[in-house]
Each structure stands twice: as C-alpha cells, then as structure tokens.
Design a protein around this motif. Structure first.
Motif, PDB file in Angstrom:
ATOM      1  N   LEU A  30       1.100  -1.512  -0.051  1.00 25.49           N
ATOM      2  CA  LEU A  30       0.310   0.217  -0.055  1.00 25.49           C
ATOM      3  C   LEU A  30       0.826   1.913   0.027  1.00 25.49           C
ATOM      4  O   LEU A  30       0.805   2.165  -0.557  1.00 25.49           O
ATOM      5  CB  LEU A  30      -1.150   0.390   1.130  1.00 25.49           C
ATOM      6  CG  LEU A  30      -2.597  -0.808   0.578  1.00 25.49           C
ATOM      7  CD1 LEU A  30      -3.225  -0.851   1.813  1.00 25.49           C
ATOM      8  CD2 LEU A  30      -2.999   0.367  -0.490  1.00 25.49           C
ATOM      9  N   SER A  31       1.690   1.170   0.971  1.00 27.95           N
ATOM     10  CA  SER A  31       2.146   2.738   1.192  1.00 27.95           C
ATOM     11  C   SER A  31       3.726   3.201  -0.165  1.00 27.95           C
ATOM     12  O   SER A  31       2.901   4.224  -0.247  1.00 27.95           O
ATOM     13  CB  SER A  31       3.482   2.676   2.151  1.00 27.95           C
ATOM     14  OG  SER A  31       2.885   2.424   3.332  1.00 27.95           O
ATOM     15  N   LEU A  32       3.772   1.976  -0.651  1.00 27.18           N
ATOM     16  CA  LEU A  32       4.734   2.244  -2.203  1.00 27.18           C
ATOM     17  C   LEU A  32       3.917   2.851  -3.089  1.00 27.18           C
ATOM     18  O   LEU A  32       3.726   3.639  -4.151  1.00 27.18           O
ATOM     19  CB  LEU A  32       5.924   1.513  -2.505  1.00 27.18           C
ATOM     20  CG  LEU A  32       6.503   1.618  -3.659  1.00 27.18           C
ATOM     21  CD1 LEU A  32       7.158   2.622  -2.938  1.00 27.18           C
ATOM     22  CD2 LEU A  32       7.265   0.157  -4.087  1.00 27.18           C
ATOM     23  N   ALA A  33       2.559   1.639  -3.038  1.00 26.93           N
ATOM     24  CA  ALA A  33       1.621   1.835  -4.323  1.00 26.93           C
ATOM     25  C   ALA A  33       0.645   3.164  -4.122  1.00 26.93           C
ATOM     26  O   ALA A  33       0.749   3.639  -5.259  1.00 26.93           O
ATOM     27  CB  ALA A  33       1.059   1.096  -4.366  1.00 26.93           C
ATOM     28  N   VAL A  34       0.839   3.662  -3.316  1.00 29.83           N
ATOM     29  CA  VAL A  34      -0.468   5.471  -2.996  1.00 29.83           C
ATOM     30  C   VAL A  34       0.818   6.259  -3.396  1.00 29.83           C
ATOM     31  O   VAL A  34       0.318   7.513  -3.860  1.00 29.83           O
ATOM     32  CB  VAL A  34      -0.481   5.069  -1.337  1.00 29.83           C
ATOM     33  CG1 VAL A  34      -1.410   7.036  -0.834  1.00 29.83           C
ATOM     34  CG2 VAL A  34      -1.895   3.877  -1.033  1.00 29.83           C
ATOM     35  N   LEU A  35       1.857   6.208  -2.908  1.00 25.28           N
ATOM     36  CA  LEU A  35       2.832   6.756  -3.185  1.00 25.28           C
ATOM     37  C   LEU A  35       3.150   7.542  -4.765  1.00 25.28           C
ATOM     38  O   LEU A  35       3.074   8.257  -5.031  1.00 25.28           O
ATOM     39  CB  LEU A  35       4.203   6.723  -2.481  1.00 25.28           C
ATOM     40  CG  LEU A  35       5.392   7.793  -2.593  1.00 25.28           C
ATOM     41  CD1 LEU A  35       5.344   8.577  -1.615  1.00 25.28           C
ATOM     42  CD2 LEU A  35       6.833   7.106  -2.590  1.00 25.28           C
ATOM     43  N   VAL A  36       3.601   6.151  -5.777  1.00 21.37           N
ATOM     44  CA  VAL A  36       3.532   6.525  -6.994  1.00 21.37           C
ATOM     45  C   VAL A  36       2.340   6.885  -7.666  1.00 21.37           C
ATOM     46  O   VAL A  36       2.731   7.133  -8.168  1.00 21.37           O
ATOM     47  CB  VAL A  36       4.085   4.970  -7.217  1.00 21.37           C
ATOM     48  CG1 VAL A  36       4.354   4.721  -9.012  1.00 21.37           C
ATOM     49  CG2 VAL A  36       5.738   4.291  -6.813  1.00 21.37           C
ATOM     50  N   HIS A  37       1.134   5.999  -7.456  1.00 18.20           N
ATOM     51  CA  HIS A  37       0.286   5.880  -7.777  1.00 18.20           C
ATOM     52  C   HIS A  37      -0.167   7.857  -7.731  1.00 18.20           C
ATOM     53  O   HIS A  37      -0.858   8.634  -8.418  1.00 18.20           O
ATOM     54  CB  HIS A  37      -1.187   5.300  -7.985  1.00 18.20           C
ATOM     55  CG  HIS A  37      -2.287   6.009  -8.323  1.00 18.20           C
ATOM     56  ND1 HIS A  37      -2.450   5.700  -9.661  1.00 18.20           N
ATOM     57  CD2 HIS A  37      -3.209   6.864  -7.903  1.00 18.20           C
ATOM     58  CE1 HIS A  37      -4.099   6.475  -9.732  1.00 18.20           C
ATOM     59  NE2 HIS A  37      -3.871   6.344  -8.673  1.00 18.20           N
ATOM     60  N   VAL A  38      -0.305   8.188  -6.497  1.00 10.22           N
ATOM     61  CA  VAL A  38      -0.567  10.229  -5.624  1.00 10.22           C
ATOM     62  C   VAL A  38       0.330  10.919  -6.612  1.00 10.22           C
ATOM     63  O   VAL A  38      -0.332  11.779  -7.132  1.00 10.22           O
ATOM     64  CB  VAL A  38      -1.128  10.576  -4.642  1.00 10.22           C
ATOM     65  CG1 VAL A  38      -1.188  11.648  -4.172  1.00 10.22           C
ATOM     66  CG2 VAL A  38      -2.268   9.149  -4.154  1.00 10.22           C
ATOM     67  N   GLU A  39       1.871   9.937  -7.239  1.00 14.05           N
ATOM     68  CA  GLU A  39       2.968  11.546  -7.743  1.00 14.05           C
ATOM     69  C   GLU A  39       2.248  10.865  -8.975  1.00 14.05           C
ATOM     70  O   GLU A  39       2.238  12.608  -9.784  1.00 14.05           O
ATOM     71  CB  GLU A  39       4.101  10.936  -7.104  1.00 14.05           C
ATOM     72  CG  GLU A  39       5.078  11.453  -7.883  1.00 14.05           C
ATOM     73  CD  GLU A  39       5.558  11.413  -9.171  1.00 14.05           C
ATOM     74  OE1 GLU A  39       5.740  12.820 -10.173  1.00 14.05           O
ATOM     75  OE2 GLU A  39       5.480  10.848  -9.573  1.00 14.05           O
ATOM     76  N   HIS A  40       1.985  10.154  -9.361  1.00 15.61           N
ATOM     77  CA  HIS A  40       1.729   9.800 -10.796  1.00 15.61           C
ATOM     78  C   HIS A  40       1.212  10.825 -11.504  1.00 15.61           C
ATOM     79  O   HIS A  40       0.674  11.578 -12.115  1.00 15.61           O
ATOM     80  CB  HIS A  40       1.784   9.075 -11.703  1.00 15.61           C
ATOM     81  CG  HIS A  40       1.228   8.654 -12.896  1.00 15.61           C
ATOM     82  ND1 HIS A  40       2.519   8.869 -14.167  1.00 15.61           N
ATOM     83  CD2 HIS A  40      -0.109   8.371 -13.169  1.00 15.61           C
ATOM     84  CE1 HIS A  40       1.439   8.613 -15.060  1.00 15.61           C
ATOM     85  NE2 HIS A  40       0.571   8.055 -14.619  1.00 15.61           N
ATOM     86  N   HIS A  41      -0.514  10.962 -10.633  1.00 16.56           N
ATOM     87  CA  HIS A  41      -1.736  11.610 -10.516  1.00 16.56           C
ATOM     88  C   HIS A  41      -1.993  12.706 -10.417  1.00 16.56           C
ATOM     89  O   HIS A  41      -2.328  13.735 -11.124  1.00 16.56           O
ATOM     90  CB  HIS A  41      -2.903  11.110  -9.553  1.00 16.56           C
ATOM     91  CG  HIS A  41      -4.329  11.709 -10.324  1.00 16.56           C
ATOM     92  ND1 HIS A  41      -5.193  11.978 -11.527  1.00 16.56           N
ATOM     93  CD2 HIS A  41      -5.176  12.860  -8.608  1.00 16.56           C
ATOM     94  CE1 HIS A  41      -6.346  12.352 -10.200  1.00 16.56           C
ATOM     95  NE2 HIS A  41      -5.834  12.305  -9.360  1.00 16.56           N
ATOM     96  N   THR A  42      -1.111  13.747  -9.532  1.00 19.36           N
ATOM     97  CA  THR A  42      -1.354  14.696  -9.233  1.00 19.36           C
ATOM     98  C   THR A  42       0.183  15.469  -9.879  1.00 19.36           C
ATOM     99  O   THR A  42       0.375  16.800  -9.583  1.00 19.36           O
ATOM    100  CB  THR A  42      -1.122  15.287  -7.898  1.00 19.36           C
ATOM    101  OG1 THR A  42       0.529  14.707  -6.736  1.00 19.36           O
ATOM    102  CG2 THR A  42      -2.418  14.206  -7.069  1.00 19.36           C
ATOM    103  N   GLY A  43       1.334  14.824 -10.385  1.00 18.81           N
ATOM    104  CA  GLY A  43       3.110  15.357 -10.351  1.00 18.81           C
ATOM    105  C   GLY A  43       3.450  15.836  -9.191  1.00 18.81           C
ATOM    106  O   GLY A  43       4.222  16.654  -9.397  1.00 18.81           O
ATOM    107  N   SER A  44       2.984  15.727  -7.526  1.00 22.32           N
ATOM    108  CA  SER A  44       3.682  16.424  -7.132  1.00 22.32           C
ATOM    109  C   SER A  44       3.544  15.305  -5.569  1.00 22.32           C
ATOM    110  O   SER A  44       3.121  14.437  -5.023  1.00 22.32           O
ATOM    111  CB  SER A  44       2.596  17.067  -6.250  1.00 22.32           C
ATOM    112  OG  SER A  44       2.798  17.753  -4.780  1.00 22.32           O
ATOM    113  N   TYR A  45       5.199  14.754  -4.828  1.00 23.89           N
ATOM    114  CA  TYR A  45       5.797  14.013  -4.382  1.00 23.89           C
ATOM    115  C   TYR A  45       5.339  14.576  -2.300  1.00 23.89           C
ATOM    116  O   TYR A  45       4.955  13.820  -1.980  1.00 23.89           O
ATOM    117  CB  TYR A  45       6.966  14.001  -4.272  1.00 23.89           C
ATOM    118  CG  TYR A  45       7.643  12.843  -5.483  1.00 23.89           C
ATOM    119  CD1 TYR A  45       6.902  12.140  -4.551  1.00 23.89           C
ATOM    120  CD2 TYR A  45       8.038  13.390  -6.074  1.00 23.89           C
ATOM    121  CE1 TYR A  45       7.581  10.376  -5.625  1.00 23.89           C
ATOM    122  CE2 TYR A  45       8.895  12.335  -7.271  1.00 23.89           C
ATOM    123  CZ  TYR A  45       8.870  11.161  -7.047  1.00 23.89           C
ATOM    124  OH  TYR A  45       8.995  10.126  -7.878  1.00 23.89           O
TER     125      TYR A  45
END
Length: 401
Positions: A30-45
């Motif tokens: 979850l943690s890594l999946a959410v991090l990668v997906h949200v960054e890909h979606h929003t462009g913001s780490y």
C-alpha cells in the motif's frame, strides 16, 4: 525445521496462517503503491507523501478500536467483513479518482482506518489452537513469514506500477483484502476471540507491563529499521537495484534469524541479545563503505529482528487476559506504525543535515533504545509472561486444546 513441520500437522494451523498472511499482503504494497500512484496522478511528491501519512495515521489510530470490536466474540466476523469491504472500496476509489488535495488525503485516511484487524485477531486465537510451546513456535513462524510481505509487497507494487498501471497495485490490493479476509473467516470458523467486559479494557491492557514493554521495544525496533532504510537509500540510492537488494538482505537476515531462533525460549537476556544484534548490525553498516561489508552488516542487523518481535508477542500472549488480547495486539500494531513513522521522519531530517551517516546514527540509537527497554522494564518490576531462557530447548507441538 522439525518444529515448524510439526506445526502444520495440527489441524487448521496451516490454512489459518496462510489465509491471514495472504490477506495482510496489501500492507506491504500500500504505502509504495499510494506514493507512486498519487505522484503520477498529481505530479507532486508532497501530495503523495501527505496521502501516505494520512494512511498511516488512520491505521495507527483506528487499529486499537477495530481490534477491540473484533475481540468481542460475536462481532469478530461482522467487524472484519465491514472493514474489508470499506477498505477494498476505498482503495478502488483511490485508484480511479481524479480528485486531488484534501479528497485524496481523506481517501488515504479511510484506507488506513479500515485496514482489517487480522493480525490482532489471529494472534489472539493462537493460544486456542496450540499448547504453550506450540504457540511460541507459531508466533515465530508468523513474525518470520511477515518479512516475506515486506519483501514481496514493494517488488509487486513497483512491477505492476511500472509495467502496467500505477492504479493496478491498488486494485490488486483491494481484491486480495476481500478474498483473503473471506478465506480467513472460513478457515477460522468456530474459533473466536474470547470477549470480555465492554468497559475498562484499555486500563486492563495498559496495566500489563508486558504490553508496555512490547509497545516501547517494538516501536523503537521498527523505527530502527525504517531509519536504516533511509540510510541505505541515501548511501546506495544512486543505483536503485543495489539499494533494493541491500534492504532485502536485512529482511532475509530476519527470516533466517526467525527460523533459527524464533521458536526458542529466549527469556530476558535472549531478547536483549537479539535486539543488541540489530543495533550492532545497524552501526556496522555505517562504519564501512565497502559494499560487500555493508551487505553483511545489513544481514546481521536483520538476524535479531524476528526473534525479538516473536518473543515480545509471545510474552504478551501469555500475560494478557484473553478477553482483551485483540485490543492489546491492536495497540502493538499501532506502536509499530508510530515507530516506523518516527524512524523515517527523524532519519530524513538527519540525512538532510549529515548525509547517510546521520540516518544510520538514528537507526542505531533507536535499536539501542529497543535493546535497553527490557532491562529498564525488568529493573522496575516483574514482567508477566516472560519465561526463563532455555536456548537449547526444542518445543513440542501438540494437538489443539
């Protein structure tokens, strides 16, 4: 290994253990999946990190409450089913939403808060399934197998995200949560935590010194590992594959340590020794820049992790009243989450200030605190459930009680 083979000859042990480990696999994704997906979606780490933080906070805050509910025998199945459904749907929503900002953070909070309390429930059931020595071996096997989740989960998350879609790990996690929870409930039918009074359980949990010790030591131990992860990435991050292999070696060390020593009666000195091994291995990683020696140090740092954690969990299971066992293990889970967050955050700041050596120093300090905590606890009084060490004993596994 004969000890563990004997476990699987006991009816339902293999099925229940496999089911709950499968259902908990998303915890490693979850943690890594959410991090990668949200960054890909929003462009913001920054947004991605905020959503992951909300997920962790939600899980840490809600787990004791959902564990307490699941600990009331007649409510075990409904609580787990409701949590699994909400958790699965919220992961799907996070995978497909086009929102950003606060709605994403709210979804992250909901995903964390609805994580099914399978770990507290199953660890409350272990004493019903086996005699005392068998329970010790089963805790060791559970803690050791859990390391596989932290090895397989991140690899699966990155493979699915990179090769197919960043949303796919969340969708897969949703399916695994629902299917795994159903599998566990079918496997454990007829077994339920023994519920107790509805009031005052928190006081009864925290009145046990074994719970407080396990919370402090577990928090510091997990914090040590996450801080070391930051140090490994800072030191070896120029080559992502090297850093990944290095972190995996610590988990491999934990698996080896758990299978070799986890089922033994460690006692106070054994727990302190296992935690000291973690501290020494962590410090040795920072003392050399030779890659082969760093790999060896990371392997050593993992050797004491699973034996120490399984011994702490076993101590709690023997000391705590069965009616509040699920709540107690829920608090231990939350303490580990808090430790992980503290270790990562503190090591991150230390890395900014002092480089990789700062993170390693933080990890070593956390491990030293973990190693000292059993001695400090014992100096102030007796710790219930803590047995004398018998390092050469071979626990016998009998039939269920």
């Amino acid at each position: 290994m004969r000890t563990y083979r004997a476990l699987f000859r006991v009816p339902r042990v293999l099925n229940i253990t496999a089911a709950q480990l499968f259902a908990r696999l998303p915890l490693g994704i979850l943690s890594l999946a959410v991090l990668v997906h949200v960054e890909h979606h929003t462009g913001s780490y920054a947004q991605a990190g905020a959503v992951v933080a909300c997920l962790t906070v939600g899980e840490a805050v809600a787990m004791p409450a959902t564990s307490k509910l699941a600990g009331r025998g007649g409510r075990t199945a409904p609580t787990l089913v409701i949590c699994a459904v909400v958790n699965g749907l919220s992961m799907l929503a996070l995978a497909v939403t086009t929102a950003s900002g606060l709605p994403l953070m709210a979804l992250g909070l909901l995903v964390g808060a609805s994580v099914p309390s399978l770990m507290p429930v199953v660890r409350a059931l272990y004493p019903q399934m086996l005699p005392r020595d068998g329970v010790r071996a089963l805790f060791a096997l559970d803690t050791t197998a859990q390391e596989v989740i932290w090895v397989v989960g991140p690899v699966a998350a990155m493979a699915l995200s990179t090769l197919l879609s960043t949303a796919l790990p969340l969708i897969v996690s949703s399916v695994i949560t629902l299917a795994g929870t159903a599998w566990f409930l079918v496997s454990a039918r007829g077994l339920r935590p023994r519920g107790g009074p509805r009031t005052g359980t928190g006081r009864r949990v925290f009145a046990r010194r074994s719970v407080l010790l396990a919370m402090v030591a577990g928090c510091a131990l997990v914090g040590s590992f996450t801080a070391l992860e930051v140090g490994v990435v800072a030191e070896l991050g120029r080559d992502g594959m090297t850093a990944g292999v290095a972190i995996a070696l610590a988990s491999v060390g934990s698996v080896v340590g758990g299978l070799t020593w986890g089922h033994r009666r460690l006692g106070l000195r054994g727990i302190v020794a296992a935690l000291t091994v973690v501290a020494v291995g962590t410090a040795l990683f920072g003392a050399t820049h030779v890659l082969a020696l760093q790999f060896c140090a990371l392997f050593v740092s993992g050797l004491g992790f699973a034996p120490a954690m399984s011994a702490l969990y076993f101590t709690v299971s023997q000391d705590i009243d069965e009616s509040v066992a699920t709540e107690a293990f829920g608090w231990l889970h939350s303490a580990a989450l808090v430790g992980g967050a503290l270790g990562t955050a503190t090591a991150g700041m230390a890395t900014d200030a002092y480089g990789a050596s700062g993170a390693v120093a933080v990890g070593t300090l956390f491990a030293v605190v973990a190693a000292m905590s059993p001695l400090a606890a014992r100096a102030t009084g007796r710790i219930g459930g803590l047995v004398d060490a018998e390092p050469l004993a071979r626990p016998a596994v009998g039939s269920p009680r």
